[in-house]
Design a protein around this motif. Structure first.
Motif, PDB file in Angstrom:
ATOM      1  N   LEU A 127       0.833  -1.198   0.000  1.00 31.60           N
ATOM      2  CA  LEU A 127       0.000   0.000   0.000  1.00 31.60           C
ATOM      3  C   LEU A 127       0.872   1.253   0.000  1.00 31.60           C
ATOM      4  O   LEU A 127       0.640   2.189  -0.771  1.00 31.60           O
ATOM      5  CB  LEU A 127      -0.911   0.016   1.231  1.00 31.60           C
ATOM      6  N   SER A 128       1.898   1.255   0.872  1.00 33.16           N
ATOM      7  CA  SER A 128       2.781   2.419   0.944  1.00 33.16           C
ATOM      8  C   SER A 128       3.428   2.690  -0.405  1.00 33.16           C
ATOM      9  O   SER A 128       3.469   3.824  -0.876  1.00 33.16           O
ATOM     10  CB  SER A 128       3.888   2.188   1.974  1.00 33.16           C
ATOM     11  N   LEU A 129       3.935   1.603  -1.033  1.00 34.43           N
ATOM     12  CA  LEU A 129       4.615   1.791  -2.318  1.00 34.43           C
ATOM     13  C   LEU A 129       3.646   2.309  -3.371  1.00 34.43           C
ATOM     14  O   LEU A 129       3.974   3.208  -4.142  1.00 34.43           O
ATOM     15  CB  LEU A 129       5.250   0.479  -2.773  1.00 34.43           C
ATOM     16  N   LEU A 130       2.412   1.749  -3.394  1.00 41.92           N
ATOM     17  CA  LEU A 130       1.440   2.179  -4.399  1.00 41.92           C
ATOM     18  C   LEU A 130       1.119   3.658  -4.235  1.00 41.92           C
ATOM     19  O   LEU A 130       1.131   4.421  -5.206  1.00 41.92           O
ATOM     20  CB  LEU A 130       0.157   1.354  -4.290  1.00 41.92           C
ATOM     21  N   VAL A 131       0.829   4.066  -2.973  1.00 47.18           N
ATOM     22  CA  VAL A 131       0.474   5.466  -2.759  1.00 47.18           C
ATOM     23  C   VAL A 131       1.643   6.373  -3.128  1.00 47.18           C
ATOM     24  O   VAL A 131       1.465   7.391  -3.794  1.00 47.18           O
ATOM     25  CB  VAL A 131       0.033   5.705  -1.302  1.00 47.18           C
ATOM     26  N   SER A 132       2.867   5.993  -2.724  1.00 49.23           N
ATOM     27  CA  SER A 132       3.958   6.915  -3.047  1.00 49.23           C
ATOM     28  C   SER A 132       4.248   6.922  -4.542  1.00 49.23           C
ATOM     29  O   SER A 132       4.628   7.962  -5.083  1.00 49.23           O
ATOM     30  CB  SER A 132       5.206   6.649  -2.215  1.00 49.23           C
ATOM     31  N   LEU A 133       4.060   5.789  -5.217  1.00 53.93           N
ATOM     32  CA  LEU A 133       4.220   5.797  -6.681  1.00 53.93           C
ATOM     33  C   LEU A 133       3.252   6.770  -7.324  1.00 53.93           C
ATOM     34  O   LEU A 133       3.607   7.606  -8.145  1.00 53.93           O
ATOM     35  CB  LEU A 133       3.979   4.398  -7.262  1.00 53.93           C
ATOM     36  N   PHE A 134       1.971   6.660  -6.898  1.00 56.03           N
ATOM     37  CA  PHE A 134       0.954   7.525  -7.475  1.00 56.03           C
ATOM     38  C   PHE A 134       1.267   8.989  -7.184  1.00 56.03           C
ATOM     39  O   PHE A 134       1.218   9.836  -8.080  1.00 56.03           O
ATOM     40  CB  PHE A 134      -0.426   7.169  -6.904  1.00 56.03           C
ATOM     41  N   MET A 135       1.612   9.287  -5.902  1.00 54.12           N
ATOM     42  CA  MET A 135       1.855  10.676  -5.553  1.00 54.12           C
ATOM     43  C   MET A 135       3.114  11.196  -6.239  1.00 54.12           C
ATOM     44  O   MET A 135       3.177  12.370  -6.610  1.00 54.12           O
ATOM     45  CB  MET A 135       1.974  10.821  -4.035  1.00 54.12           C
ATOM     46  N   ASN A 136       4.121  10.352  -6.433  1.00 51.95           N
ATOM     47  CA  ASN A 136       5.315  10.802  -7.149  1.00 51.95           C
ATOM     48  C   ASN A 136       4.985  11.123  -8.601  1.00 51.95           C
ATOM     49  O   ASN A 136       5.494  12.083  -9.167  1.00 51.95           O
ATOM     50  CB  ASN A 136       6.411   9.732  -7.102  1.00 51.95           C
ATOM     51  N   TRP A 137       4.123  10.303  -9.186  1.00 53.11           N
ATOM     52  CA  TRP A 137       3.705  10.553 -10.561  1.00 53.11           C
ATOM     53  C   TRP A 137       2.985  11.892 -10.641  1.00 53.11           C
ATOM     54  O   TRP A 137       3.267  12.730 -11.491  1.00 53.11           O
ATOM     55  CB  TRP A 137       2.804   9.404 -11.028  1.00 53.11           C
ATOM     56  N   TYR A 138       2.072  12.088  -9.678  1.00 50.26           N
ATOM     57  CA  TYR A 138       1.312  13.327  -9.632  1.00 50.26           C
ATOM     58  C   TYR A 138       2.249  14.513  -9.405  1.00 50.26           C
ATOM     59  O   TYR A 138       2.121  15.558 -10.037  1.00 50.26           O
ATOM     60  CB  TYR A 138       0.280  13.220  -8.504  1.00 50.26           C
ATOM     61  N   ASN A 139       3.206  14.313  -8.491  1.00 51.71           N
ATOM     62  CA  ASN A 139       4.183  15.340  -8.170  1.00 51.71           C
ATOM     63  C   ASN A 139       4.979  15.735  -9.413  1.00 51.71           C
ATOM     64  O   ASN A 139       5.215  16.905  -9.677  1.00 51.71           O
ATOM     65  CB  ASN A 139       5.122  14.790  -7.090  1.00 51.71           C
ATOM     66  N   LYS A 140       5.369  14.732 -10.192  1.00 51.27           N
ATOM     67  CA  LYS A 140       6.145  15.012 -11.394  1.00 51.27           C
ATOM     68  C   LYS A 140       5.330  15.812 -12.387  1.00 51.27           C
ATOM     69  O   LYS A 140       5.824  16.698 -13.063  1.00 51.27           O
ATOM     70  CB  LYS A 140       6.591  13.687 -12.021  1.00 51.27           C
ATOM     71  N   ARG A 141       4.039  15.489 -12.460  1.00 53.34           N
ATOM     72  CA  ARG A 141       3.183  16.210 -13.393  1.00 53.34           C
ATOM     73  C   ARG A 141       3.052  17.667 -13.003  1.00 53.34           C
ATOM     74  O   ARG A 141       2.911  18.537 -13.846  1.00 53.34           O
ATOM     75  CB  ARG A 141       1.793  15.561 -13.398  1.00 53.34           C
ATOM     76  N   MET A 142       3.043  17.904 -11.664  1.00 50.76           N
ATOM     77  CA  MET A 142       2.865  19.265 -11.179  1.00 50.76           C
ATOM     78  C   MET A 142       4.186  20.026 -11.117  1.00 50.76           C
ATOM     79  O   MET A 142       4.189  21.230 -10.919  1.00 50.76           O
ATOM     80  CB  MET A 142       2.258  19.255  -9.771  1.00 50.76           C
ATOM     81  N   ALA A 143       5.308  19.308 -11.231  1.00 47.68           N
ATOM     82  CA  ALA A 143       6.601  19.925 -10.935  1.00 47.68           C
ATOM     83  C   ALA A 143       6.914  21.062 -11.900  1.00 47.68           C
ATOM     84  O   ALA A 143       6.416  21.113 -13.027  1.00 47.68           O
ATOM     85  CB  ALA A 143       7.705  18.884 -10.979  1.00 47.68           C
ATOM     86  N   LEU A 144       7.738  21.955 -11.415  1.00 42.20           N
ATOM     87  CA  LEU A 144       8.170  23.085 -12.215  1.00 42.20           C
ATOM     88  C   LEU A 144       9.054  22.560 -13.347  1.00 42.20           C
ATOM     89  O   LEU A 144       9.979  21.788 -13.112  1.00 42.20           O
ATOM     90  CB  LEU A 144       8.980  24.018 -11.316  1.00 42.20           C
ATOM     91  N   VAL A 145       8.755  22.964 -14.582  1.00 40.37           N
ATOM     92  CA  VAL A 145       9.608  22.538 -15.696  1.00 40.37           C
ATOM     93  C   VAL A 145      10.692  23.586 -15.889  1.00 40.37           C
ATOM     94  O   VAL A 145      10.409  24.737 -16.198  1.00 40.37           O
ATOM     95  CB  VAL A 145       8.781  22.372 -16.978  1.00 40.37           C
ATOM     96  N   GLU A 146      11.919  23.165 -15.647  1.00 39.96           N
ATOM     97  CA  GLU A 146      13.021  24.114 -15.773  1.00 39.96           C
ATOM     98  C   GLU A 146      13.939  23.675 -16.900  1.00 39.96           C
ATOM     99  O   GLU A 146      14.217  22.485 -17.035  1.00 39.96           O
ATOM    100  CB  GLU A 146      13.815  24.173 -14.465  1.00 39.96           C
ATOM    101  N   ARG A 147      14.414  24.622 -17.643  1.00 41.05           N
ATOM    102  CA  ARG A 147      15.372  24.369 -18.735  1.00 41.05           C
ATOM    103  C   ARG A 147      15.043  23.125 -19.536  1.00 41.05           C
ATOM    104  O   ARG A 147      15.527  22.044 -19.266  1.00 41.05           O
ATOM    105  CB  ARG A 147      16.785  24.295 -18.174  1.00 41.05           C
TER     106      ARG A 147
END
Lengths: 366, 395
Positions: B375-395
């Protein structure tokens, strides 16, 4: 033209911009919406706080030794005061309370000395607290040496047990955590993967399952002849669990050290352990203190879980008191008291950690 | 490392002073040590299990469990297997964790924003809430709600009631439950269709805006489709939804939807406790956005609401998501405290009752731990994916 050079005296600011009225106007009634919110919140506070204060202080009973003393209709703190010794010492023999008291006193003096900023020889005090004090505390609490009577750990309980679990947990977890963090940042793939696996496993499971594991699985892992104290088993579980969290705190500290420091250490020709011990870790540890305090707060609250595997910490003593037929129905008083004790410790520590964060802000982050 | 290369090339460095070889030796020793400890533990365990007469393996999962569970999302009774108890516990854990995350997020965001309110009283109340609830052990809070609040509610006959359809008493909360008629699957289909339509409206509106600059009221259109379409189908299909209202029969209520007090206590405590942490995360996220951004947006004539929605929140989310993920994980793990008040979650049902009845500690504890790890791995995978989508795109 007549030139009048006499200035008029400065007028005081308008009455409704200063003092209580001005403050209220700006902070409570700055807009219609704000005014409505203030009135609703004020009303809710009034209807909840007044009865609460009345219950807890005005109509409360404080002294006595049975529930018959509770006649005023408010809180019955007699439940607490009558059992105060049990809440503090658990089932420790009454004639030996002095041993626990000495440990409490030494602990408070050491903590005070370490927290107060101007104490001299802090390094020596810290080493004493981490190396000598645990030995003294062990012999005083458990007994065994120096003609002291042995007190089995199943008699330990209450606040004393809570503190033992928290302090031993954090002090033992710190060195393991540092090693794990260094391992996780190591260049050696085998070391690194072992550390990553260890950290992620313990961080991914709830503390309860770790405690269950310590209480039912650990006895299977060791040779049959070796008997393992229940408290010790719980401590092993807590230390394993906590060292994983500590490792992540330390890793944060290590990552915050600029790369130039590592390179400078290398340029000076220091080997790995020397560069870590003399240059990196002292700086990282200083930065990590707030993180360590936060871990300590979490651990302190988590010690209450040991009641699930049958140890009598502060919360468990209250639970036990509530099932005593002489005291049925005083659960609110019991929980409020324990909550207050935990809150004082945790809030104090969190204030300390925030003060440290402000003091230690060396500008690395921004 | 260049200096090593030089040493290797000249070949006159002793074995122990060559970092590359030394680290190989060190790793080999570590590997062997871990292996040896594992082997000793394995040996001890084998011996101990034999001498205590405990069987090993996963055959016990097929045996009849023989104990009841007070709440199960799938049909379950005493005749079902231990494997089934595992699933029942797991589903109960997921239920309380999902509800907890939902409510804690809402409450946490509200309190985090309230903490930054210009209204002094509101900000103070939020601050006091945070300082009180995050500094008290969760287990104590669960006990408080369960033993000190829900246990003091009146019995079934003196239930507190709401409009004669919902009831609250010491045995739990009783709500009307929907009884789905025959045509109701069409309504669900319409709901799915509505979601698909909204997806295309959004895409079309975005393309039109980037081509012509005209804005389309996406939100209101979507809301209309989301509510309107299923509602029309619902009427067409003959309004085939009825409510079963709980009734007092004998000593307790029958029918309707029952929320057992164990679930309520756990959910209230988890929500209140986690919301205090989420509120602090939200506050630090919003505070991390410099005030100049608000001022710039306002200077451009963007309304306060739009400023919050288009400028502040998207940037604050980048700061908020990683620690929010940890709080979600904490909440999932903390739901295991259910066992202390007897809510039948995974730990309580499987690592508790099933373990006690079968004695197969190793299998049961490992399965339980594996579930939480997954469960922990699934949630963090999902949130990391979401985080990457929201992340600031630099250079």
């Amino acid at each position: 033209m007549i030139h009048n050079d006499n200035k008029l005296p400065d007028l005081p600011p308008p009455k409704n911009t200063t003092g209580i009225i001005g403050w209220a106007k700006e902070n409570l009634f700055s807009s219609p919406l704000n005014s409505i919110l203030t009135i609703i919140a004020g009303y809710l506070l009034y209807i909840s706080l007044v009865p609460a204060i009345e219950w807890a202080f005005v109509k409360a009973d404080w002294l006595g030794d049975s529930r018959e003393a509770c006649t005023s209709g408010g809180a019955c703190w007699v439940f607490i005061t009558a059992r105060l010794n049990q809440f503090i010492y658990g089932f420790y023999p009454e004639e030996l309370y002095w041993r626990v008291n000495i440990v409490f006193a030494m602990f408070s003096v050491l903590v005070a000395a370490l927290v107060i900023e101007r104490t001299p020889y802090k390094g020596w005090i810290a080493s004493f607290a981490l190396i000598v004090f645990p030995v003294i505390a062990f012999f005083l609490l458990y007994g065994g040496g120096f003609d002291l009577k042995i007190v089995e750990t199943h008699k330990w309980g209450g606040l004393m047990l809570t503190l033992v679990l928290a302090v031993v947990g954090i002090v033992a977890a710190l060195p393991f955590g540092i090693l794990l963090a260094l391992g996780r940042r190591s260049d050696m793939p085998v070391v690194k993967s072992f550390c990553v696996i260890f950290i992620e496993i313990w961080r991914g499971v709830p503390l309860i399952t770790v405690l269950f594991m310590a209480s039912v699985m650990l006895p299977l892992f060791i040779p049959e002849e070796v008997s393992f104290d229940k408290l010790l088993r719980a401590l092993v579980g807590i230390v394993m669990f906590q060292s994983a969290y500590m490792a992540e705190v330390v890793r944060g500290g290590l990552q915050a050290i600029p790369k130039g420091q590592y390179e400078a250490a290398k340029a000076l020709g220091l080997n790995y352990w020397k560069s870590m011990g003399l240059i990196i870790l002292p700086q990282a540890l200083k930065m990590m203190i707030p993180g360590i305090v936060n871990t300590f707060i979490a651990l302190f609250k988590d010690t209450s879980l040991v009641l699930i595997i049958g140890l009598f910490d502060l919360l468990a003593i209250v639970q036990a008191g509530l099932s005593d037929p002489k005291w049925l129905g005083y659960s609110v008083e019991g929980y409020v008291f324990v909550a207050f004790v935990f809150w004082v410790f945790c809030f104090g520590m969190s204030q300390y950690s925030q003060a440290l964060e402000r003091k230690l802000d060396t500008g690395h982050k921004s | 490392m260049p200096e090593n290369k030089h040493n290797l090339a000249t070949g006159n460095v002793s074995f122990w002073n060559d970092p590359a070889k030394r680290s190989l030796v060190f790793q080999a020793i570590l590997f062997l040590a871990v292996f040896a400890v594992g082997y000793i533990i394995y040996q001890n365990t084998q011996h101990n299990l034999e001498s205590r007469g405990i069987t090993t393996g996963f055959e016990f999962l097929d045996a009849e469990a023989g104990f009841g569970i007070i709440q199960s999302l799938i049909p379950y009774d005493e005749t079902h297997s231990y494997g089934r108890t595992f699933v029942v516990g797991l589903l109960n854990t997921i239920l309380v964790a999902a509800l907890g995350i939902f409510f804690a997020t809402i409450l946490g965001f509200l309190i985090g924003v309230a903490r930054l309110s210009h209204n002094w009283l509101i900000a103070r109340i939020a601050a006091v809430y945070i300082e009180i609830f995050r500094n008290i052990p969760l287990l104590l809070q669960i006990f408080f709600w369960y033993f000190a609040v829900l246990r003091l509610l009146p019995g079934p006959r003196q239930s507190l009631e709401l409009a004669n359809v919902a009831f609250l008493n010491v045995r739990g909360v009783y709500l009307p439950s929907p009884v789905l008629g025959e045509g109701f699957s069409w309504v669900l289909a319409a709901l799915v269709l509505a979601l698909i339509v909204i997806f295309f409206i959004k895409r079309w509106a975005r393309r039109r805006q980037s081509e012509t600059g005209d804005q389309f009221p996406v939100f209101w259109a979507s809301l209309g489709v989301l509510i309107g379409l299923p509602f029309i189908v619902f009427l067409l299909s003959g309004a085939s939804l009825q409510w079963e209202i709980p009734e007092l029969k004998g000593f307790n209520f029958r029918g309707g939807l029952t929320i057992i007090p164990e679930l309520s206590a756990l959910l209230i405590a988890l929500t209140i406790y986690t919301a205090a942490f989420i509120a602090e995360i939200v506050r630090s996220g919003i505070e991390s956005i410099s005030k100049g951004q608000t001022e710039a947006a306002r200077a451009l004539g963007v309304s306060p609401g739009k400023t919050l929605q288009l400028v502040i929140i998207p940037q604050a989310m980048r700061v908020i998501i990683p620690p929010l993920t940890s709080q979600y994980l904490n909440l999932i793990k903390n739901s295991s405290l259910a066992t202390a008040i007897g809510y039948p979650d995974l730990v309580s049902v499987f690592a508790g009752t099933t373990l006690n009845q079968t004695g197969q500690a190793i299998e049961v504890i490992s399965m339980t731990m594996a579930v939480y790890l997954t469960l922990s791995l699934l949630v963090s995978l999902f949130m990391n994916w979401y985080n990457k989508r929201m992340a600031l795109v630099e250079r």
